[in-house]
Design a protein around this motif. Structure first.
Motif, PDB file in Angstrom:
ATOM      1  N   ALA A  14       0.819  -1.217   0.000  1.00 17.01           N
ATOM      2  CA  ALA A  14       0.000   0.000   0.000  1.00 17.01           C
ATOM      3  C   ALA A  14       0.852   1.266   0.000  1.00 17.01           C
ATOM      4  N   ASN A  15       1.980   1.243   0.729  1.00 13.71           N
ATOM      5  CA  ASN A  15       2.776   2.455   0.907  1.00 13.71           C
ATOM      6  C   ASN A  15       4.195   2.387   0.370  1.00 13.71           C
ATOM      7  N   TYR A  16       4.614   1.242  -0.152  1.00 16.16           N
ATOM      8  CA  TYR A  16       6.004   1.074  -0.559  1.00 16.16           C
ATOM      9  C   TYR A  16       6.107   0.359  -1.893  1.00 16.16           C
ATOM     10  N   ARG A  17       7.169   0.685  -2.611  1.00 11.39           N
ATOM     11  CA  ARG A  17       7.500   0.021  -3.874  1.00 11.39           C
ATOM     12  C   ARG A  17       8.893  -0.584  -3.719  1.00 11.39           C
ATOM     13  N   LEU A  18       9.032  -1.823  -4.138  1.00 14.07           N
ATOM     14  CA  LEU A  18      10.309  -2.523  -4.096  1.00 14.07           C
ATOM     15  C   LEU A  18      10.740  -2.790  -5.526  1.00 14.07           C
ATOM     16  N   ARG A  19      11.928  -2.305  -5.880  1.00 15.92           N
ATOM     17  CA  ARG A  19      12.504  -2.510  -7.203  1.00 15.92           C
ATOM     18  C   ARG A  19      13.923  -3.031  -7.030  1.00 15.92           C
ATOM     19  N   PRO A  20      14.385  -3.862  -7.964  1.00 16.14           N
ATOM     20  CA  PRO A  20      15.747  -4.382  -7.829  1.00 16.14           C
ATOM     21  C   PRO A  20      16.759  -3.246  -7.632  1.00 16.14           C
ATOM     22  N   LEU A  21      17.684  -3.459  -6.707  1.00 18.17           N
ATOM     23  CA  LEU A  21      18.748  -2.480  -6.487  1.00 18.17           C
ATOM     24  C   LEU A  21      19.443  -2.197  -7.813  1.00 18.17           C
ATOM     25  N   TYR A 102      16.876  -7.890   5.381  1.00 17.25           N
ATOM     26  CA  TYR A 102      16.268  -6.565   5.227  1.00 17.25           C
ATOM     27  C   TYR A 102      17.007  -5.573   6.096  1.00 17.25           C
ATOM     28  N   ASP A 103      16.869  -4.295   5.754  1.00 17.70           N
ATOM     29  CA  ASP A 103      17.415  -3.217   6.570  1.00 17.70           C
ATOM     30  C   ASP A 103      16.593  -1.969   6.269  1.00 17.70           C
ATOM     31  N   ALA A 115       6.965  -4.093   8.853  1.00 21.77           N
ATOM     32  CA  ALA A 115       5.692  -4.748   9.174  1.00 21.77           C
ATOM     33  C   ALA A 115       4.816  -4.813   7.929  1.00 21.77           C
ATOM     34  N   GLU A 116       4.935  -3.835   7.051  1.00 25.41           N
ATOM     35  CA  GLU A 116       4.176  -3.830   5.801  1.00 25.41           C
ATOM     36  C   GLU A 116       4.901  -4.555   4.679  1.00 25.41           C
ATOM     37  N   VAL A 117       6.210  -4.391   4.610  1.00 19.70           N
ATOM     38  CA  VAL A 117       6.977  -4.940   3.486  1.00 19.70           C
ATOM     39  C   VAL A 117       7.238  -6.440   3.639  1.00 19.70           C
ATOM     40  N   LEU A 118       7.564  -6.904   4.845  1.00 21.38           N
ATOM     41  CA  LEU A 118       7.946  -8.307   5.021  1.00 21.38           C
ATOM     42  C   LEU A 118       6.864  -9.273   4.543  1.00 21.38           C
ATOM     43  N   PRO A 119       5.577  -9.055   4.829  1.00 17.33           N
ATOM     44  CA  PRO A 119       4.579  -9.998   4.302  1.00 17.33           C
ATOM     45  C   PRO A 119       4.590 -10.104   2.772  1.00 17.33           C
ATOM     46  N   ALA A 120       4.832  -9.008   2.078  1.00 14.37           N
ATOM     47  CA  ALA A 120       4.900  -9.057   0.613  1.00 14.37           C
ATOM     48  C   ALA A 120       6.118  -9.854   0.151  1.00 14.37           C
ATOM     49  N   VAL A 121       7.239  -9.669   0.845  1.00 17.60           N
ATOM     50  CA  VAL A 121       8.451 -10.413   0.500  1.00 17.60           C
ATOM     51  C   VAL A 121       8.241 -11.902   0.763  1.00 17.60           C
ATOM     52  N   SER A 145      14.735  -7.025  15.128  1.00 23.25           N
ATOM     53  CA  SER A 145      14.605  -8.010  14.061  1.00 23.25           C
ATOM     54  C   SER A 145      13.966  -9.289  14.592  1.00 23.25           C
ATOM     55  N   VAL A 146      14.379  -9.715  15.770  1.00 18.26           N
ATOM     56  CA  VAL A 146      13.786 -10.901  16.388  1.00 18.26           C
ATOM     57  C   VAL A 146      12.280 -10.707  16.567  1.00 18.26           C
ATOM     58  N   ALA A 147      11.888  -9.571  17.093  1.00 14.58           N
ATOM     59  CA  ALA A 147      10.463  -9.309  17.324  1.00 14.58           C
ATOM     60  C   ALA A 147       9.691  -9.305  16.006  1.00 14.58           C
ATOM     61  N   LEU A 148      10.252  -8.692  14.974  1.00 19.37           N
ATOM     62  CA  LEU A 148       9.599  -8.658  13.665  1.00 19.37           C
ATOM     63  C   LEU A 148       9.401 -10.075  13.133  1.00 19.37           C
ATOM     64  N   LEU A 149      10.448 -10.860  13.142  1.00 17.72           N
ATOM     65  CA  LEU A 149      10.358 -12.224  12.626  1.00 17.72           C
ATOM     66  C   LEU A 149       9.343 -13.046  13.408  1.00 17.72           C
ATOM     67  N   GLU A 150       9.373 -12.961  14.714  1.00 21.02           N
ATOM     68  CA  GLU A 150       8.443 -13.745  15.519  1.00 21.02           C
ATOM     69  C   GLU A 150       6.993 -13.320  15.279  1.00 21.02           C
ATOM     70  N   ARG A 151       6.753 -12.017  15.089  1.00 15.39           N
ATOM     71  CA  ARG A 151       5.393 -11.542  14.767  1.00 15.39           C
ATOM     72  C   ARG A 151       4.901 -12.108  13.436  1.00 15.39           C
ATOM     73  N   HIS A 152       5.837 -12.463  12.560  1.00 16.52           N
ATOM     74  CA  HIS A 152       5.459 -12.971  11.249  1.00 16.52           C
ATOM     75  C   HIS A 152       5.649 -14.482  11.128  1.00 16.52           C
ATOM     76  N   GLY A 153       5.596 -15.174  12.259  1.00 18.06           N
ATOM     77  CA  GLY A 153       5.550 -16.628  12.243  1.00 18.06           C
ATOM     78  C   GLY A 153       6.865 -17.359  12.178  1.00 18.06           C
ATOM     79  N   PHE A 154       7.977 -16.659  12.331  1.00 18.39           N
ATOM     80  CA  PHE A 154       9.277 -17.322  12.341  1.00 18.39           C
ATOM     81  C   PHE A 154       9.554 -17.888  13.722  1.00 18.39           C
TER      82      PHE A 154
END
Length: 181
Positions: A14-21, A102-103, A115-121, A145-154
């Motif tokens: 919704a708020n971000y675009r990811l394009r190859p570096l 990610y960074d 929180a928005e980008v990781l689910p798309a990735v 990073s640990v908290a982010l991953l755990e929130r997303h099922g890692f």
């Protein structure tokens, strides 16, 4: 893995675009990765010049060309660079897994970017790339990073003692993973 690039294009949320570096990201990448606090838990020293940014872009382009991974620049709706994300490795022989990484630009941390980008990735990894397992390597002490991953099922599966060497010493790594449903 050899073959076509895993993603010739990019991703969008919704708020971000990811394009190859790409070469056009070099100034933003230098500004981002020259910050010592940004690279504190990363396997690189702070960048000091555009040659360092160019080397990272060349690495990312090589991953994409070989089909061994993909690394995207993340930009917000106004086109501002806010970080990078992607798969640093894709393994197809005797498995179907990828290593996500990610960074985020320090001034944009804790604003919900990942929180928005990781689910798309992750969706790209599981659905488009057909991965069965997605892993993340975390340097101990990187609690956001640990908290982010755990929130997303890692799930943390292992402590890899003295797993990697950078910045003049050996580092433990925490192995996190999430399986396809």
């Amino acid at each position: 893995m050899t073959g076509p690039p895993p993603s010739a294009g990019g991703l969008a949320t919704a708020n971000y675009r990811l394009r190859p570096l790409a070469r056009g990201d070099r100034d933003d990448l230098l500004a981002h990765l020259s910050d010592a606090r940004t690279v504190e838990h990363m396997d690189i020293e702070p960048l000091t010049d555009l040659d360092g940014a160019d080397a990272i872009i060349a690495w990312a382009m090589g991953l994409a060309t070989s089909g061994d991974g993909v690394r995207w620049a993340i930009r917000d709706g106004d086109g501002r660079f806010v970080g990078t994300a992607g798969f640093n490795a894709l393994v197809r022989e005797r498995g179907s897994r990828g290593e996500v990484a990610y960074d985020v630009v320090r001034t944009r941390r804790r604003q919900g970017v990942m929180a928005e980008v990781l689910p798309a990735v992750l969706e790209h990894g599981f659905k488009t790339l057909g991965l069965h397992r997605i892993e993340a390597m975390v340097t101990p002490g990187n609690t956001p990073s640990v908290a982010l991953l755990e929130r997303h099922g890692f799930v943390r599966e292992a402590v890899l003692r003295d797993h990697a060497f950078w910045k003049g010493r050996y580092w433990d790594r925490w192995l996190y993973a999430r399986l396809a449903k």
